[in-house]
Design a protein around this motif. Sequence first.
Motif, PDB file in Angstrom:
ATOM      1  N   ILE A 141     -45.102 -62.149 -67.038  1.00 27.00           N
ATOM      2  CA  ILE A 141     -44.668 -60.749 -67.004  1.00 27.00           C
ATOM      3  C   ILE A 141     -45.670 -59.869 -67.758  1.00 27.00           C
ATOM      4  N   GLY A 142     -46.132 -60.315 -68.892  1.00 28.45           N
ATOM      5  CA  GLY A 142     -47.113 -59.541 -69.669  1.00 28.45           C
ATOM      6  C   GLY A 142     -48.406 -59.340 -68.917  1.00 28.45           C
ATOM      7  N   SER A 143     -48.892 -60.377 -68.252  1.00 31.90           N
ATOM      8  CA  SER A 143     -50.143 -60.231 -67.493  1.00 31.90           C
ATOM      9  C   SER A 143     -49.959 -59.315 -66.291  1.00 31.90           C
ATOM     10  N   LEU A 144     -48.781 -59.359 -65.650  1.00 28.64           N
ATOM     11  CA  LEU A 144     -48.523 -58.445 -64.527  1.00 28.64           C
ATOM     12  C   LEU A 144     -48.511 -56.997 -64.994  1.00 28.64           C
ATOM     13  N   ILE A 145     -47.931 -56.747 -66.138  1.00 27.24           N
ATOM     14  CA  ILE A 145     -47.901 -55.379 -66.658  1.00 27.24           C
ATOM     15  C   ILE A 145     -49.312 -54.920 -67.000  1.00 27.24           C
ATOM     16  N   TYR A 146     -50.118 -55.796 -67.527  1.00 28.58           N
ATOM     17  CA  TYR A 146     -51.489 -55.446 -67.925  1.00 28.58           C
ATOM     18  C   TYR A 146     -52.396 -55.243 -66.713  1.00 28.58           C
ATOM     19  N   VAL A 147     -52.250 -56.096 -65.690  1.00 29.39           N
ATOM     20  CA  VAL A 147     -53.151 -56.077 -64.536  1.00 29.39           C
ATOM     21  C   VAL A 147     -52.686 -55.106 -63.447  1.00 29.39           C
ATOM     22  N   ALA A 148     -51.380 -54.931 -63.296  1.00 27.68           N
ATOM     23  CA  ALA A 148     -50.838 -54.119 -62.205  1.00 27.68           C
ATOM     24  C   ALA A 148     -51.258 -52.658 -62.358  1.00 27.68           C
ATOM     25  N   PRO A 149     -51.400 -51.948 -61.235  1.00 26.87           N
ATOM     26  CA  PRO A 149     -51.768 -50.532 -61.319  1.00 26.87           C
ATOM     27  C   PRO A 149     -50.602 -49.703 -61.871  1.00 26.87           C
ATOM     28  N   ARG A 150     -50.935 -48.541 -62.374  1.00 22.09           N
ATOM     29  CA  ARG A 150     -49.896 -47.670 -62.896  1.00 22.09           C
ATOM     30  C   ARG A 150     -49.047 -47.127 -61.751  1.00 22.09           C
ATOM     31  N   PHE A 151     -47.835 -46.701 -62.091  1.00 25.16           N
ATOM     32  CA  PHE A 151     -46.913 -46.185 -61.079  1.00 25.16           C
ATOM     33  C   PHE A 151     -47.473 -44.930 -60.415  1.00 25.16           C
ATOM     34  N   LEU A 152     -48.108 -44.084 -61.176  1.00 29.25           N
ATOM     35  CA  LEU A 152     -48.673 -42.858 -60.595  1.00 29.25           C
ATOM     36  C   LEU A 152     -49.807 -43.159 -59.621  1.00 29.25           C
ATOM     37  N   ASP A 153     -50.544 -44.227 -59.864  1.00 34.30           N
ATOM     38  CA  ASP A 153     -51.594 -44.618 -58.916  1.00 34.30           C
ATOM     39  C   ASP A 153     -50.987 -45.054 -57.585  1.00 34.30           C
ATOM     40  N   VAL A 154     -49.910 -45.815 -57.658  1.00 28.77           N
ATOM     41  CA  VAL A 154     -49.226 -46.251 -56.432  1.00 28.77           C
ATOM     42  C   VAL A 154     -48.633 -45.053 -55.714  1.00 28.77           C
ATOM     43  N   LEU A 155     -48.027 -44.148 -56.447  1.00 30.79           N
ATOM     44  CA  LEU A 155     -47.451 -42.941 -55.865  1.00 30.79           C
ATOM     45  C   LEU A 155     -48.536 -42.071 -55.225  1.00 30.79           C
ATOM     46  N   ALA A 156     -49.695 -41.973 -55.872  1.00 23.45           N
ATOM     47  CA  ALA A 156     -50.796 -41.182 -55.312  1.00 23.45           C
ATOM     48  C   ALA A 156     -51.316 -41.799 -54.023  1.00 23.45           C
ATOM     49  N   TYR A 157     -51.263 -43.098 -53.910  1.00 23.38           N
ATOM     50  CA  TYR A 157     -51.758 -43.774 -52.704  1.00 23.38           C
ATOM     51  C   TYR A 157     -50.769 -43.619 -51.541  1.00 23.38           C
ATOM     52  N   PHE A 158     -49.469 -43.719 -51.835  1.00 24.51           N
ATOM     53  CA  PHE A 158     -48.461 -43.728 -50.771  1.00 24.51           C
ATOM     54  C   PHE A 158     -47.771 -42.386 -50.561  1.00 24.51           C
ATOM     55  N   TRP A 159     -48.223 -41.289 -51.169  1.00 24.10           N
ATOM     56  CA  TRP A 159     -47.494 -40.038 -51.035  1.00 24.10           C
ATOM     57  C   TRP A 159     -47.400 -39.536 -49.598  1.00 24.10           C
ATOM     58  N   PRO A 160     -48.396 -39.717 -48.722  1.00 21.17           N
ATOM     59  CA  PRO A 160     -48.200 -39.253 -47.334  1.00 21.17           C
ATOM     60  C   PRO A 160     -47.080 -40.022 -46.627  1.00 21.17           C
ATOM     61  N   LEU A 161     -47.007 -41.302 -46.859  1.00 19.93           N
ATOM     62  CA  LEU A 161     -45.954 -42.104 -46.227  1.00 19.93           C
ATOM     63  C   LEU A 161     -44.583 -41.700 -46.755  1.00 19.93           C
ATOM     64  N   LEU A 162     -44.470 -41.518 -48.041  1.00 25.48           N
ATOM     65  CA  LEU A 162     -43.196 -41.125 -48.631  1.00 25.48           C
ATOM     66  C   LEU A 162     -42.775 -39.735 -48.163  1.00 25.48           C
ATOM     67  N   LEU A 163     -43.713 -38.813 -48.060  1.00 25.41           N
ATOM     68  CA  LEU A 163     -43.417 -37.457 -47.611  1.00 25.41           C
ATOM     69  C   LEU A 163     -42.973 -37.443 -46.146  1.00 25.41           C
ATOM     70  N   SER A 164     -43.675 -38.162 -45.295  1.00 24.56           N
ATOM     71  CA  SER A 164     -43.308 -38.179 -43.875  1.00 24.56           C
ATOM     72  C   SER A 164     -41.952 -38.847 -43.666  1.00 24.56           C
ATOM     73  N   THR A 165     -41.651 -39.869 -44.430  1.00 22.75           N
ATOM     74  CA  THR A 165     -40.341 -40.512 -44.331  1.00 22.75           C
ATOM     75  C   THR A 165     -39.244 -39.557 -44.769  1.00 22.75           C
ATOM     76  N   ALA A 166     -39.469 -38.819 -45.849  1.00 20.48           N
ATOM     77  CA  ALA A 166     -38.477 -37.852 -46.318  1.00 20.48           C
ATOM     78  C   ALA A 166     -38.254 -36.754 -45.283  1.00 20.48           C
ATOM     79  N   LEU A 167     -39.328 -36.247 -44.675  1.00 25.19           N
ATOM     80  CA  LEU A 167     -39.189 -35.215 -43.646  1.00 25.19           C
ATOM     81  C   LEU A 167     -38.463 -35.733 -42.416  1.00 25.19           C
ATOM     82  N   PHE A 168     -38.722 -36.966 -42.045  1.00 24.51           N
ATOM     83  CA  PHE A 168     -38.025 -37.556 -40.903  1.00 24.51           C
ATOM     84  C   PHE A 168     -36.522 -37.674 -41.187  1.00 24.51           C
ATOM     85  N   LEU A 169     -36.160 -38.115 -42.389  1.00 24.19           N
ATOM     86  CA  LEU A 169     -34.742 -38.234 -42.735  1.00 24.19           C
ATOM     87  C   LEU A 169     -34.066 -36.866 -42.773  1.00 24.19           C
ATOM     88  N   VAL A 170     -34.769 -35.841 -43.255  1.00 26.57           N
ATOM     89  CA  VAL A 170     -34.216 -34.484 -43.249  1.00 26.57           C
ATOM     90  C   VAL A 170     -34.013 -34.012 -41.807  1.00 26.57           C
TER      91      VAL A 170
END
Length: 116
Positions: free
Chosen positions: A24-53
């Motif tokens: 668990i400690g090594s995963l926390i150290y090696v894994a990317p930050r949450f904001l990096d993941v959010l920055a990468y997937f924001w178009p997918l998340l936005l399009s999914t939200a618009l589709f649901l709306v």
Amino acid sequence: MEISEKLLKFKFHISIAVAFSLAIGSLIYVAPRFLDVLAYFWPLLLSTALFLVAVIVFNKATPLATEAPCEMAGEVLLDFVACPPEVLQHPAGESSKSEDAQPEAADERSKSEENM
């Protein structure tokens, strides 16, 4: 001596806990930050939200029909296929084998319907 004997008794459990903690400690150290993941997937998340709306808006705008309009068309088609005309109209003087066989078939159909 008592403590070391008890520790040896739980040697397997302690080693599993240490290995799990290191993983668990090594995963926390090696894994990317949450904001990096959010920055990468924001178009997918936005399009999914618009589709649901859009789905919610269209669902509110057009309520579901209680009875489908195509059901009547299906019933008419089934009546046409299931109940052919009893008498075929031919020009005067002409007779066919199907015309002679048709009353017999109609009698058999009526008998089978009565048995049901």
